[in-house]
Write a protein that holds these residues in place. Structure first.
Motif, PDB file in Angstrom:
ATOM      1  N   PRO A 108      59.700  13.767  26.654  1.00 18.93           N
ATOM      2  CA  PRO A 108      60.155  14.113  27.997  1.00 18.93           C
ATOM      3  C   PRO A 108      61.089  13.024  28.529  1.00 18.93           C
ATOM      4  O   PRO A 108      60.997  11.871  28.119  1.00 18.93           O
TER       5      PRO A 108
ATOM      6  N   LEU B 261      51.780  13.621  29.132  1.00 18.67           N
ATOM      7  CA  LEU B 261      52.103  12.792  30.288  1.00 18.67           C
ATOM      8  C   LEU B 261      50.996  13.011  31.308  1.00 18.67           C
ATOM      9  O   LEU B 261      50.692  14.161  31.658  1.00 18.67           O
TER      10      LEU B 261
ATOM     11  N   TYR C 238      51.051   7.952  29.295  1.00 16.37           N
ATOM     12  CA  TYR C 238      51.431   8.882  28.248  1.00 16.37           C
ATOM     13  C   TYR C 238      50.734   8.491  26.950  1.00 16.37           C
ATOM     14  O   TYR C 238      50.356   7.346  26.750  1.00 16.37           O
TER      15      TYR C 238
ATOM     16  N   TYR D 130      52.920   6.579  35.425  1.00 16.79           N
ATOM     17  CA  TYR D 130      52.813   7.699  34.505  1.00 16.79           C
ATOM     18  C   TYR D 130      52.196   7.143  33.240  1.00 16.79           C
ATOM     19  O   TYR D 130      52.725   6.202  32.663  1.00 16.79           O
TER      20      TYR D 130
ATOM     21  N   TYR E 166      62.796  11.377  32.153  1.00 16.58           N
ATOM     22  CA  TYR E 166      62.700  11.340  33.608  1.00 16.58           C
ATOM     23  C   TYR E 166      64.092  11.491  34.206  1.00 16.58           C
ATOM     24  O   TYR E 166      65.003  10.748  33.864  1.00 16.58           O
TER      25      TYR E 166
ATOM     26  N   TYR F 258      54.030  17.960  26.195  1.00 20.22           N
ATOM     27  CA  TYR F 258      55.435  18.185  25.832  1.00 20.22           C
ATOM     28  C   TYR F 258      55.590  18.246  24.322  1.00 20.22           C
ATOM     29  O   TYR F 258      54.901  17.534  23.592  1.00 20.22           O
TER      30      TYR F 258
ATOM     31  N   GLU G   4      61.945  14.117  38.626  1.00 23.66           N
ATOM     32  CA  GLU G   4      61.012  14.937  37.862  1.00 23.66           C
ATOM     33  C   GLU G   4      61.186  14.683  36.369  1.00 23.66           C
ATOM     34  O   GLU G   4      62.248  14.281  35.922  1.00 23.66           O
ATOM     35  N   TRP G   5      60.107  14.957  35.635  1.00 23.82           N
ATOM     36  CA  TRP G   5      60.153  14.871  34.175  1.00 23.82           C
ATOM     37  C   TRP G   5      60.708  16.177  33.633  1.00 23.82           C
ATOM     38  O   TRP G   5      60.397  17.258  34.140  1.00 23.82           O
TER      39      TRP G   5
END
Length: 179
Positions: free
Chosen positions: A106, A145, A157, A155, A108, A102, A114-115
């Motif tokens: 990002p 991510l 990151y 998740y 959520y 990204y 969804e991101w």
């Protein structure tokens, strides 16, 4: 429950706790944990530590509860100003990790699960091979991510960083000189 103690390591001696069924280690600084010998373990909580896909204890069939989300950011460094090596995160057993790059942060979306954010385009803005990303362009503030079906509730990151692709800058100068 040994949560919130800033522990960086722990060794569980099965001779002193042979019937240990629950282990709470949330909000420490752990990055490895061997619980394979704890055959009676039914609940493991390791939220808020420093595990990654290569170090998270596997999901075992006897677990009734296994909480492992909310791990710390993966601290990565650029190599040659344009390469990030996350190859240690590429596979968990037979499960392939998905890397989504990204530009900026990002977010959520709890409505769509969804991101959302500005996703970089594979093949055009970067290449990815076995967890090694090579950026084809320069960027300010990129983040990756990571998701893997072996651990669906986490998740991972990376930290944010700026990419300077000197090859792209040379191409830009050459194009400007030709025009």
């Amino acid at each position: 429950d040994l949560s919130g103690n800033e522990l960086t390591a722990i060794q569980v001696d099965t001779t002193t706790v042979p019937n240990l069924q629950q282990l709470g280690l949330n909000n420490n600084q752990l990055h490895t944990l061997d619980v394979a010998s704890l055959e009676e373990l039914r609940a493991l909580a390791i939220v808020g530590n420093r595990f990654d896909f290569s170090t998270l204890p596997p999901v075992l069939p006897q677990y009734m509860v296994y909480n492992y989300s909310g791990q710390a950011m993966l601290e990565v460094e650029l190599q040659d100003e344009k390469i990030i090596d996350l190859s240690t995160q590429a596979m968990v057993g037979d499960s392939v990790t998905t890397f989504t790059w990204y530009l900026g942060e990002p977010v959520y979306n709890y409505d769509t699960f969804e991101w959302e954010g500005e996703v970089l385009i594979p093949g055009k803005e970067y290449t990815l091979e076995n967890g090694v990303t090579t950026f084809l362009k320069s960027f300010d503030g990129v983040i990756c991510l990571l998701t893997n079906p072996a651990f669906p509730n986490v998740y991972l990151y990376t930290n944010y960083f700026d990419v300077r692709n000197s090859t792209e800058d040379i191409d830009r100068v050459e194009s400007a000189d030709q025009g």
